[in-house]
Write an enzyme that holds these catalytic residues in place. Structure first.
Site, PDB file in Angstrom:
ATOM      1  N   THR A  70      36.262  30.778  36.221  1.00  0.00           N
ATOM      2  CA  THR A  70      37.102  31.182  35.100  1.00  0.00           C
ATOM      3  C   THR A  70      38.571  30.852  35.334  1.00  0.00           C
ATOM      4  OG1 THR A  70      35.573  32.984  34.596  1.00  0.00           O
ATOM      5  CG2 THR A  70      37.781  33.110  33.625  1.00  0.00           C
ATOM      6  N   LYS A  73      35.304  27.880  32.754  1.00  0.00           N
ATOM      7  CA  LYS A  73      35.384  28.761  31.592  1.00  0.00           C
ATOM      8  C   LYS A  73      36.843  29.096  31.342  1.00  0.00           C
ATOM      9  CE  LYS A  73      33.965  33.398  30.120  1.00  0.00           C
ATOM     10  NZ  LYS A  73      32.989  34.487  30.332  1.00  0.00           N
ATOM     11  N   LYS A  91      39.771  31.182  29.298  1.00  0.00           N
ATOM     12  CA  LYS A  91      40.129  32.318  28.471  1.00  0.00           C
ATOM     13  C   LYS A  91      41.180  31.859  27.453  1.00  0.00           C
ATOM     14  CE  LYS A  91      37.693  35.630  30.430  1.00  0.00           C
ATOM     15  NZ  LYS A  91      36.696  36.430  29.703  1.00  0.00           N
ATOM     16  N   GLU A 143      32.375  31.415  23.327  1.00  0.00           N
ATOM     17  CA  GLU A 143      32.002  32.831  23.453  1.00  0.00           C
ATOM     18  C   GLU A 143      32.797  33.700  22.489  1.00  0.00           C
ATOM     19  OE1 GLU A 143      31.180  35.164  27.123  1.00  0.00           O
ATOM     20  OE2 GLU A 143      31.957  33.346  28.077  1.00  0.00           O
ATOM     21  N   ASP A 174      29.057  37.978  23.160  1.00  0.00           N
ATOM     22  CA  ASP A 174      29.371  38.735  24.361  1.00  0.00           C
ATOM     23  C   ASP A 174      29.619  40.189  23.992  1.00  0.00           C
ATOM     24  OD1 ASP A 174      30.166  39.831  26.745  1.00  0.00           O
ATOM     25  OD2 ASP A 174      31.821  38.471  27.102  1.00  0.00           O
ATOM     26  N   LYS A 207      25.124  40.936  30.470  1.00  0.00           N
ATOM     27  CA  LYS A 207      25.851  41.516  31.592  1.00  0.00           C
ATOM     28  C   LYS A 207      25.230  42.867  31.911  1.00  0.00           C
ATOM     29  CE  LYS A 207      30.313  39.393  30.383  1.00  0.00           C
ATOM     30  NZ  LYS A 207      31.704  39.662  29.910  1.00  0.00           N
ATOM     31  N   CYS A 262      29.501  38.463  34.046  1.00  0.00           N
ATOM     32  CA  CYS A 262      29.870  39.570  34.917  1.00  0.00           C
ATOM     33  C   CYS A 262      31.284  40.041  34.592  1.00  0.00           C
ATOM     34  CB  CYS A 262      29.832  39.132  36.386  1.00  0.00           C
ATOM     35  SG  CYS A 262      31.068  37.874  36.820  1.00  0.00           S
ATOM     36  N   ASP A 289      27.646  32.673  34.741  1.00  0.00           N
ATOM     37  CA  ASP A 289      29.065  32.983  34.924  1.00  0.00           C
ATOM     38  C   ASP A 289      29.179  34.211  35.821  1.00  0.00           C
ATOM     39  OD1 ASP A 289      31.825  33.158  34.692  1.00  0.00           O
ATOM     40  OD2 ASP A 289      31.748  34.199  32.768  1.00  0.00           O
ATOM     41  N   ASP A 302      31.175  34.489  38.731  1.00  0.00           N
ATOM     42  CA  ASP A 302      32.236  34.085  39.662  1.00  0.00           C
ATOM     43  C   ASP A 302      33.115  35.237  40.115  1.00  0.00           C
ATOM     44  OD1 ASP A 302      33.460  34.544  37.231  1.00  0.00           O
ATOM     45  OD2 ASP A 302      34.766  32.796  37.308  1.00  0.00           O
TER      46      ASP A 302
END
Length: 327
Positions: free
Chosen positions: A124, A147, A149, A201, A224, A246, A274, A296, A298
């Site tokens: 991320t 990924k 943000k 997402e 999500d 998750k 996570c 994902d 990480d």
């Protein structure tokens, strides 16, 4: 009789972790330890303010059922008496771990799952100005899956362009964290498709995602914040192509296994995600991530340090957890 303890731990993040809702420099996790007949099971969760959770409330919820756990409460009995969320996840995973340790059988066998294999996780990149994200992408350019943000502002396209420049060969996932408006989705997706983005997402706030029904989007959409437990999956199948599973949202490995099976039956593809947490939280998630289209997990890579017996990473390749850690 079992003994249960609940602890709050703080783990420093390497730098800062920033999304559209804010920034933090440490991860605060709640751990549950259950001991019985010389064996110990552990679970870890991250209370999340977006879902109305606080560390104090999660600890209190676990302590409320402490006597029942001491008296032998099972996983199946746990779910009706504890609300889905981070606290139930920590207890559920601790019970799985305790059973595995006491029976000498790994959790994957107890759950009738295939033996876990190494997985490639996304890495991320925190929300930032385009130039900063370009440099972060350059530093992570050897990782196959990144990924990003995003912030829901006019700079989002510039951010993705900058990351693509910094990491020309990586597969890209973008996470809007509920930051877009309904009218943004198709124009933004059309622009992002030019940079080879593979997945978007949660583009809209969870309470507004009905606007996605019937939308033909050039990039698959992943739920999500809209995706939690079993009861909402049928609705999500008409809005998204993926769901992000998750354990802190499903309330543990037990329900997560059912969520994945149910999603597959409705032709939803799987991403396993996570919170920012240690390897103790990643280990059970790795079991449901086997066969997922995107992984994902990480969290430990974002920390300044991980716990003892943590998952070993070779770049973005995460190896199966040791039994000394969990499971």
């Amino acid at each position: 009789m079992r003994e249960i303890s609940v602890d709050v731990e703080t783990w420093p993040i390497a730098g800062a972790f920033t999304i559209s809702r804010g920034s933090k420099t440490e991860a605060e996790v709640v751990t549950v330890t259950i001991r019985e007949n010389g064996f110990t099971g552990r679970g870890e969760c991250v209370p999340y303010g977006r879902y109305g959770e606080t560390v104090k409330d999660v600890v209190a919820s676990i302590k409320t059922i402490g006597r029942a756990i001491s008296d032998g409460l099972t996983r199946d009995e746990l779910h009706p008496v504890m609300t889905r969320g981070a606290g139930r996840n920590a207890v559920d995973c601790a019970l799985w771990d305790l059973e595995a340790k006491s029976r000498g059988i790994p959790v994957w066998k107890l759950a009738s799952l295939p033996e876990p294999q190494a997985l490639t996780t996304a890495y991320t990149l925190s929300l930032g100005e385009p130039d900063a994200m370009r440099e972060a992408a350059r530093a992570a350019a050897a990782r196959p899956l990144l990924k990003l943000k995003l912030g829901g502002s006019g700079d989002d396209i510039a951010r993705v362009a900058a990351v693509r420049e910094g990491a020309p060969n990586a597969t890209l996932i973008v996470d809007a964290n509920e930051g877009w408006k309904a009218d943004d989705v198709l124009p933004m997706a059309a622009e992002l498709a030019k940079f080879g983005v593979a997945l978007i997402e949660q583009p809209l706030p969870a309470k507004e995602d009905e606007a996605l029904r019937g939308l033909t989007c050039p990039i698959p959409l992943c739920a999500d914040e809209s995706a939690h437990g079993l009861e909402g999956i049928t609705r999500l199948a008409g809005l998204y192509q993926y769901i992000n599973v998750k354990l802190d949202k499903t309330g543990g490995l037990t329900e997560a296994l059912s969520v994945v099976r149910c999603a597959r039956r409705r032709n939803l593809k799987i991403m396993v995600g996570c919170m920012v947490a240690t390897s103790l939280a990643m280990a059970p998630a790795m079991l449901i991530a086997q066969g997922a289209e995107f992984v994902d997990l990480d969290g430990p890579l974002l920390l300044a340090k991980d716990r003892e017996h943590g998952i070993r990473f070779e770049g973005s390749l995460m190896l199966p957890a040791e039994g000394a850690l969990w499971g």
